[in-house]
Design an enzyme around this catalytic site. Structure first.
Site, PDB file in Angstrom:
ATOM      1  N   LYS A 129     -76.660 -46.703 -30.948  1.00  0.00           N
ATOM      2  CA  LYS A 129     -77.426 -46.730 -29.699  1.00  0.00           C
ATOM      3  C   LYS A 129     -77.772 -48.163 -29.305  1.00  0.00           C
ATOM      4  O   LYS A 129     -77.667 -48.545 -28.130  1.00  0.00           O
ATOM      5  CB  LYS A 129     -78.692 -45.888 -29.844  1.00  0.00           C
ATOM      6  CG  LYS A 129     -78.399 -44.388 -29.895  1.00  0.00           C
ATOM      7  CD  LYS A 129     -79.579 -43.558 -30.371  1.00  0.00           C
ATOM      8  CE  LYS A 129     -79.190 -42.090 -30.492  1.00  0.00           C
ATOM      9  NZ  LYS A 129     -80.238 -41.248 -31.069  1.00  0.00           N
TER      10      LYS A 129
ATOM     11  N   GLN B  21     -86.039 -41.432 -33.295  1.00  0.00           N
ATOM     12  CA  GLN B  21     -84.877 -40.813 -33.945  1.00  0.00           C
ATOM     13  C   GLN B  21     -85.313 -39.654 -34.840  1.00  0.00           C
ATOM     14  O   GLN B  21     -86.190 -39.799 -35.686  1.00  0.00           O
ATOM     15  CB  GLN B  21     -84.131 -41.869 -34.774  1.00  0.00           C
ATOM     16  CG  GLN B  21     -82.860 -41.352 -35.418  1.00  0.00           C
ATOM     17  CD  GLN B  21     -81.813 -40.923 -34.411  1.00  0.00           C
ATOM     18  OE1 GLN B  21     -81.556 -41.621 -33.436  1.00  0.00           O
ATOM     19  NE2 GLN B  21     -81.207 -39.772 -34.629  1.00  0.00           N
TER      20      GLN B  21
ATOM     21  N   ASP C 101     -84.826 -39.079 -23.886  1.00  0.00           N
ATOM     22  CA  ASP C 101     -84.152 -38.043 -24.677  1.00  0.00           C
ATOM     23  C   ASP C 101     -84.289 -36.673 -24.014  1.00  0.00           C
ATOM     24  O   ASP C 101     -83.553 -35.744 -24.338  1.00  0.00           O
ATOM     25  CB  ASP C 101     -84.754 -37.979 -26.088  1.00  0.00           C
ATOM     26  CG  ASP C 101     -83.813 -38.548 -27.147  1.00  0.00           C
ATOM     27  OD1 ASP C 101     -82.603 -38.647 -26.868  1.00  0.00           O
ATOM     28  OD2 ASP C 101     -84.285 -38.882 -28.241  1.00  0.00           O
TER      29      ASP C 101
END
Length: 291
Positions: free
Chosen positions: A53, A97, A120
């Site tokens: 990422k 994460q 997200d």
């Protein structure tokens, strides 16, 4: 019949090129898109995802910030960092994460992220907006799947779509997006009776269950579009150590009309859509600052 391969790497490269141009234009106006990533613990897979990422951000001209915490980190410390990033106008996206260590309340952590920085798409408010067809950040994997279907001009209106898996991250939002596009959607899971009955009538079959090579060619309707969201590392046999999806690619590609490979299918698109959401957040922040 041999299925058309839907190349996630190629589509991702195209979209990232467009993103880089948008990021450069925003930066020239004094607003460089910025994504903050929080990693807790030493899970090797999570570390790889975060590294990819961050690398994706750099190539697209997006600033990235990475904050790492040990496995035994206090949840209050992570929540404090999220509050700090929420208040920082130069940060446009915040990503924690997953999975988090067991002593964390995952829901509380995700809900702590400001809705407009939830790139997200996991915050309950974004999920609610998505379910009602309102503007929302869409979870990256199902959003990427929709881009792949768009790239091959898949006829979604009136199509029979079957999603195997009902996770909050993929299965449920995938079903909502396909429904919004006009498909008739069935969500299957571990409790579904006669799974093959459902999969064999699917014009669009999305596999997201985390079981290697679970969907075989005899479960696929001839000519169907098969989207393989799974990514599994095989543990045994001659292919031990190799990556594969939830679909048995070799048998399914002889029946399907189009199919995504693993690797090189949905995976690259997931990170790309994260970058897309970050740039969109920066665009909204700039527009808001100008009144």
């Amino acid at each position: 019949m041999t299925a058309r391969i839907i190349d996630g790497n190629a589509l991702s490269a195209k979209l990232r090129g467009e993103l880089a141009a948008k990021a450069a234009a925003l930066t020239a106006q004094g607003t460089q898109p910025c994504l903050a990533v929080i990693l807790v613990g030493g899970d090797p897979a999570s570390a790889v995802y975060v590294r990819n990422k961050v690398a994706g951000c750099e190539k697209a001209g997006i600033k990235s910030l990475k904050f790492e915490y040990p496995q035994d980190a206090a949840p209050a410390d992570v929540l404090g960092k999220i509050a700090e990033l929420n208040a920082d106008p130069s940060v446009h996206g915040i990503l924690v994460q997953l999975p988090l260590p067991k002593h964390f309340d995952e829901k509380a952590v995700l809900e702590a992220i400001k809705v407009e920085k939830d790139v997200d798409g996991f915050h309950a408010e974004n999920v609610g907006r998505l379910s009602q067809g309102q503007e929302a950040f869409v979870p990256c994997t199902p959003n990427g799947v929709m881009e792949m279907l768009k790239s091959i001009e898949a006829p979604l209106r009136g199509a029979e779509a079957v999603v195997i898996g009902r996770s909050n991250i993929v299965g449920k939002p995938m079903a909502m997006l396909l429904t919004a596009a006009g498909a008739t959607v069935t969500v299957c899971h571990s409790g579904t009776r006669d799974l093959n009955f459902h999969t064999r009538r699917a014009d669009i079959l999305v596999a997201a269950i985390g079981k290697p090579r679970f969907v075989t060619g005899d479960m696929v309707k001839p000519g169907a579009i098969v989207i393989d969201v799974g990514i599994n590392r095989l543990q045994d046999g001659p292919d031990a150590g190799k990556l594969c999806g939830d679909v048995d690619f070799d048998s399914a590609k002889e029946v399907a009309g189009a199919i995504t490979p693993v690797p090189g299918g949905v995976g690259p698109m997931t990170i790309t859509m994260l970058l897309v959401n970050t740039v969109v957040s920066a665009e909204r922040a700039l527009a808001k600052s100008r009144g």
